[in-house]
Design an enzyme around this catalytic site. Structure first.
Site, short mmCIF file in Angstrom:
data_model
loop_
_atom_site.label_atom_id
_atom_site.label_comp_id
_atom_site.label_asym_id
_atom_site.label_seq_id
_atom_site.Cartn_x
_atom_site.Cartn_y
_atom_site.Cartn_z
N SER A 62 37.50 25.22 57.65
CA SER A 62 37.73 23.95 58.09
C SER A 62 36.74 23.38 58.89
O SER A 62 36.09 24.23 59.99
CB SER A 62 39.07 24.02 58.86
OG SER A 62 39.28 22.94 59.41
N LYS B 271 37.38 22.50 53.73
CA LYS B 271 38.62 21.41 54.29
C LYS B 271 37.93 20.61 55.27
O LYS B 271 37.21 21.08 56.33
CB LYS B 271 39.72 22.46 54.90
CG LYS B 271 40.70 21.36 55.89
CD LYS B 271 41.78 22.07 56.09
CE LYS B 271 42.30 22.11 57.75
NZ LYS B 271 43.58 22.82 57.65
N LEU B 272 37.80 19.11 54.97
CA LEU B 272 37.05 18.34 56.04
C LEU B 272 38.26 17.70 57.00
O LEU B 272 39.37 17.30 56.34
CB LEU B 272 36.54 17.21 55.32
CG LEU B 272 35.22 17.48 54.43
CD1 LEU B 272 34.60 16.17 53.59
CD2 LEU B 272 34.15 18.23 55.09
N LYS B 273 38.08 17.72 58.28
CA LYS B 273 38.83 16.99 59.25
C LYS B 273 38.76 15.33 59.16
O LYS B 273 37.42 14.99 58.98
CB LYS B 273 38.74 17.48 60.39
CG LYS B 273 39.30 18.88 60.85
CD LYS B 273 41.00 18.93 60.62
CE LYS B 273 41.25 20.57 61.19
NZ LYS B 273 43.02 20.39 61.01
N ASP C 276 42.03 17.23 56.11
CA ASP C 276 43.36 17.21 56.91
C ASP C 276 43.35 16.14 58.07
O ASP C 276 42.42 16.13 58.63
CB ASP C 276 43.22 18.78 57.70
CG ASP C 276 44.54 19.14 58.52
OD1 ASP C 276 45.40 18.38 58.63
OD2 ASP C 276 44.57 20.33 59.19
N ASN D 48 45.79 15.69 60.35
CA ASN D 48 46.55 16.11 61.54
C ASN D 48 47.43 15.08 62.23
O ASN D 48 47.13 14.34 63.16
CB ASN D 48 45.70 16.52 62.75
CG ASN D 48 44.90 18.08 62.51
OD1 ASN D 48 43.93 18.24 62.08
ND2 ASN D 48 46.01 19.14 62.38
N GLU E 61 46.03 16.83 53.63
CA GLU E 61 47.15 17.91 54.55
C GLU E 61 47.61 16.75 55.85
O GLU E 61 46.83 16.01 56.59
CB GLU E 61 46.50 18.98 55.13
CG GLU E 61 47.25 19.54 56.04
CD GLU E 61 46.09 20.84 56.37
OE1 GLU E 61 45.22 21.31 55.79
OE2 GLU E 61 46.66 21.55 57.58
N ASP F 114 51.79 20.49 57.04
CA ASP F 114 51.38 21.48 57.96
C ASP F 114 52.28 21.27 59.08
O ASP F 114 53.28 22.11 59.16
CB ASP F 114 50.00 21.43 58.40
CG ASP F 114 49.67 22.29 59.51
OD1 ASP F 114 50.24 23.12 60.07
OD2 ASP F 114 48.28 22.31 60.10
N GLY G 18 45.39 28.16 59.67
CA GLY G 18 44.49 28.78 60.75
C GLY G 18 44.93 28.08 62.18
O GLY G 18 44.87 26.80 62.08
#
Ligand code: SMG
Ligand code: MG
Length: 369
Positions: free
Chosen positions: A136, A162-164, A190, A192, A215, A240, A292
């Site tokens: 990530s 995985k790119l934030k 992702d 968030n 995500e 998530d 994670g």
């Protein structure tokens, strides 16, 4: 077994590089370790995934210590003979605090499986000796920096990135990574919960970059917007933060809010609930993967056991120790290709290195008999 004593150990480990998400930048991992001792001397460890801040979820170090000392420990201590399978139900009268509960359950699992010589992976029904993992990647100041970081991870062997993302750092960085590293890199993003439904066109613009999934674009309690987004974009929507139990996973799947689920045992109140989510998703043919929380080797060992279950068909956010820490709390986990080995020893299969633990410890609170 009957629990006799224990301790809550707060550890702090510097991260090898700051980890920026749509909600904060973390420079170190602070974790509450739950160490429980049974009356026959067997002991076990669990790592709580909560951070030192309440920005990913409402739990953080101080709430874990408070609820652990004042409520979770007395309930388990006074319950007499227990097994790990009882822990979730015994702790149900305490509302919420799923991350704290999960850490206590993991310590009970570890202690009891050590007594019988069974690995957590075998206990949960794992079917793999190694699991595919990814990395990530936090938000960077510039796209050039992002390309350097991603390139370094690909050189390390990671095949899934995985790119934030956050508003203003989404389509361009994804395009840049795709253009530089090519179509064979498994790529996902992702958010968030950083977006709202009005942003759906930006998320739709990710479709052309062939992502595995997007995500948690929207806030955790808004399943409806996720369902509406899933109708409008081609990239599979993965949840998530929204998935807090097996019942919630089923609800989200039935309403079309996701077609992939990220499972984090801490977020759902324990490894046994995590397995129930795996089972619900498998029955519904929904792929799952292991999330994670920047765990130390203690939590990572348990995540690897979970990720060895058959429904975990996508690479997890379970990276090598070196992605997180200069020195882990346990023997380091090292990549082989883009895989990590599932621990085979009894319980979670690892223990903290006591010198390293002492060096990282911020505080220790005894759990008295
Ligand atoms: O453990 O490799 C890891 C980090 C994976 O990106 C990761 N986790 O929302 O999925 C997520 C984030 C939450 C981390 S905040 C501590
Ligand atoms: Mg996430």
């Amino acid at each position: 077994m009957r629990l006799a004593s224990g301790e809550l150990v707060v550890v702090r480990l510097p991260l090898v590089r700051p980890f920026r998400t749509s909600f904060t930048t973390q420079e170190h991992r602070e974790a509450v370790l739950v160490h429980l001792v049974a009356d026959d001397g067997a002991d076990g460890w669990g790592e709580c995934v909560a951070s030192y801040h309440p920005f990913y979820s409402d739990e953080f170090t101080a709430t874990v210590l408070a609820v652990g000392e004042q409520f979770l420990w007395p309930i388990l201590r006074d319950a007499g003979q227990i097994t790990a399978a009882h822990v979730h139900e015994l702790l149900t009268p305490v509302r919420g605090h799923r991350m704290a509960k999960a850490a206590f359950e993991l310590a009970v699992l570890d202690a009891s499986l050590r007594t019988t010589g069974t690995s957590l992976a075998d206990h949960l029904g794992g079917v793999r000796k190694r699991v595919d993992v990814g990395v990530s990647v936090g938000i960077t100041d510039t796209i050039d920096q992002l390309l350097d970081v991603v390139g370094g991870y690909l050189d390390d062997g990671y095949q899934r990135i995985k790119l934030k993302i956050e508003p203003g750092f989404d389509v361009e960085p994804v395009r840049a990574v795709r253009d530089r590293f090519g179509p064979e890199v498994l790529l996902q993003v992702d958010a968030n919960a950083g977006y709202e439904m009005g942003d759906w066109r930006t998320l739709a613009a990710l479709d052309e970059h062939d992502l595995l999934l997007v995500e948690q674009p929207f806030p955790e309690d808004d399943l409806g917007s996720h369902a509406a987004l899933a109708e409008r974009i081609e990239t599979p929507v993965c949840l998530d933060e929204s998935i807090t139990s097996a019942a919630r996973a089923l609800e989200a799947i039935e309403m079309g809010a996701c077609s992939i689920v990220n499972i984090k045992a801490g977020r759902v109140g324990g490894f046994l609930e995590a397995r129930r989510i795996h089972d619900v998703c498998r029955a519904a043919r929904v792929p799952v993967w292991c999330g994670g929380m920047l765990e130390t080797g203690i939590g990572r060992a348990a995540n690897l056991a979970l990720a060895s279950l058959p429904g975990f068909t996508l690479p997890g956010d379970i990276s090598a120790s070196s992605r997180y820490f200069a020195t882990d709390l346990t023997d380091p986990f090292e990549l082989d290709g883009s895989t990590l080995a599932v621990p085979t020893g009894p319980g979670i299969g690892v223990t903290p290195d006591l010198d390293r633990l002492a060096a990282c410890t911020v505080s220790t609170a005894p759990l008295a008999d």
